[in-house]
Design a protein around this motif. Structure first.
Motif, short mmCIF file in Angstrom:
data_model
loop_
_atom_site.label_atom_id
_atom_site.label_comp_id
_atom_site.label_asym_id
_atom_site.label_seq_id
_atom_site.Cartn_x
_atom_site.Cartn_y
_atom_site.Cartn_z
N GLU A 1 0.83 -1.21 0.00
CA GLU A 1 0.00 0.00 0.00
C GLU A 1 0.87 1.26 0.00
O GLU A 1 0.51 2.27 -0.61
N ALA A 2 2.01 1.19 0.66
CA ALA A 2 2.89 2.35 0.72
C ALA A 2 3.43 2.71 -0.65
O ALA A 2 3.50 3.88 -1.03
N VAL A 3 3.82 1.70 -1.43
CA VAL A 3 4.33 1.94 -2.79
C VAL A 3 3.22 2.48 -3.69
O VAL A 3 3.42 3.43 -4.45
N VAL A 4 2.05 1.87 -3.61
CA VAL A 4 0.92 2.31 -4.43
C VAL A 4 0.58 3.77 -4.12
O VAL A 4 0.35 4.59 -5.02
N ASP A 5 0.55 4.09 -2.83
CA ASP A 5 0.25 5.47 -2.43
C ASP A 5 1.34 6.42 -2.90
O ASP A 5 1.06 7.52 -3.39
N ASN A 6 2.61 6.00 -2.77
CA ASN A 6 3.74 6.83 -3.18
C ASN A 6 3.67 7.14 -4.67
O ASN A 6 4.08 8.23 -5.11
N ARG A 7 3.13 6.23 -5.45
CA ARG A 7 3.02 6.43 -6.89
C ARG A 7 1.68 7.03 -7.30
O ARG A 7 1.40 7.17 -8.50
N GLY A 8 0.86 7.39 -6.32
CA GLY A 8 -0.40 8.05 -6.60
C GLY A 8 -1.44 7.18 -7.24
O GLY A 8 -2.37 7.67 -7.89
N MET A 9 -1.35 5.85 -7.04
CA MET A 9 -2.20 4.91 -7.77
C MET A 9 -3.25 4.23 -6.90
O MET A 9 -3.91 3.28 -7.34
N THR A 10 -3.44 4.71 -5.68
CA THR A 10 -4.37 4.04 -4.77
C THR A 10 -5.77 3.93 -5.37
O THR A 10 -6.43 2.90 -5.25
N ALA A 11 -6.22 4.98 -6.03
CA ALA A 11 -7.59 5.00 -6.55
C ALA A 11 -7.76 4.24 -7.87
O ALA A 11 -8.89 4.01 -8.31
N VAL A 12 -6.65 3.83 -8.49
CA VAL A 12 -6.77 3.22 -9.82
C VAL A 12 -6.23 1.80 -9.91
O VAL A 12 -6.43 1.12 -10.92
N ARG A 13 -5.54 1.31 -8.87
CA ARG A 13 -4.91 -0.01 -8.99
C ARG A 13 -5.92 -1.10 -9.31
O ARG A 13 -5.70 -1.92 -10.21
N GLU A 14 -7.01 -1.15 -8.58
CA GLU A 14 -7.97 -2.24 -8.79
C GLU A 14 -8.59 -2.19 -10.18
O GLU A 14 -8.80 -3.22 -10.82
N ARG A 15 -8.86 -0.98 -10.67
CA ARG A 15 -9.43 -0.88 -12.02
C ARG A 15 -8.41 -1.34 -13.07
O ARG A 15 -8.77 -2.05 -14.01
N LEU A 16 -7.17 -0.94 -12.89
CA LEU A 16 -6.15 -1.38 -13.84
C LEU A 16 -6.02 -2.90 -13.85
O LEU A 16 -5.96 -3.53 -14.91
#
Length: 283
Positions: free
Chosen positions: A261-276
């Motif tokens: 979660e820390a990496v995903v947040d750092n890359r600004g992708m928290t809101a889009v990871r599941e959709r991708l």
């Protein structure tokens, strides 16, 4: 000022592995496994890279060229470039900044370790080069999420890559725009914009996404007590990169799902990871 200068998808590196970990990932430049065993990567887009760098340097000089490099170091860079490519560049910071498709950072070997003294970084990947001046390896990578492996190997990485041998590393990112220059203070297409564009078009989010790779190489200059770090940015539409090999979509999905979660947040992708991931591996 910036914009997309894309590399053909078939020429893009594919350093995606899972589980995803922030690790050194260094290999000796020129090893048998290297598809491109060169310190520099010059291609047909050299003029476009130079034009985009020139715009950055003219508009906001403090972003594109920070600190000072020794004339001997600049000469060494120019000599290495000419030896590999046959292209002669003047051994001064501005000429090298524009002439190389790579950005570069010069480090000085000091009593307490190697520290940055000059940064020619026109195309940062959402970080501010001005904040890295005068820092050592540990301080540079302090903001990186899940950086334990990087920090633990820091002393060995610096010794090998900047005092002993030319090294190669690839770092990959997903971005909602194809800009070469991605300074954090520059307004660009954000993830929310990409989602909105996909929804309006009734299409896939991955069709709005770019695959961005930092090809990082190093040039040790032990006789000068210096080292140089080169960063070559390569960008291509994600959908085109995935189409190169059928297994890539699944590999990318696994890598994204394995990110902390820390990496995903750092890359600004928290809101889009599941959709991708849903689009990469539709049920």
């Amino acid at each position: 000022m910036s914009g997309a200068v894309t590399t053909p998808a078939v020429h893009m590196p594919w350093p995606v592995t899972s589980p995803f970990r922030m690790r050194p990932g260094l290999s000796r430049l020129g090893a048998a496994a290297d598809p491109v065993p060169d310190l520099f990567l010059r291609d047909a887009r050299a003029a476009a890279y130079a034009d985009h760098k020139r715009r950055v340097l003219d508009a906001v000089p403090a972003r594109g060229l920070i600190g000072e490099a020794d004339p001997a170091v600049l000469q060494a860079i120019a000599d290495a470039y000419a030896a590999q490519t046959g292209v002669a560049l003047a051994p001064d910071a501005r000429a090298l900044a524009e002439g190389l498709q790579e950005d570069f950072v010069v480090l000085h070997d000091e009593v307490d370790g190697m520290r940055t003294h000059c940064l020619s970084v026109c195309f940062p990947s959402n970080w501010d080069p001005a904040e890295k001046l005068g820092l050592d390896f540990g301080a540079i990578h302090a903001p990186v999420a899940d950086n334990a492996l990087l920090q633990a190997g820091g002393r060995g990485i610096v010794d090998m890559a900047f005092r002993q041998a030319r090294m190669l590393r690839h770092v990959w990112l997903l971005t909602p725009n194809g800009d070469l220059a991605q300074h954090p203070e520059t307004r660009r297409t954000r993830w929310a914009d990409a989602v909105a564009a996909a929804d309006v078009a009734g299409g896939r989010l991955i069709d709005q996404v770019f695959f961005r790779v930092e090809r990082q190489t190093t040039l040790p200059l032990p006789a000068l007590r210096r080292g140089v770090f080169f960063i070559r940015i390569l960008v291509a539409p994600l959908a085109e990169v995935l189409a190169v090999a059928p297994e890539r979509a699944a590999e990318l999905c696994e890598a994204l799902r394995s990110m902390s979660e820390a990496v995903v947040d750092n890359r600004g992708m928290t809101a889009v990871r599941e959709r991708l991931c849903a689009e990469l591996r539709p049920s």
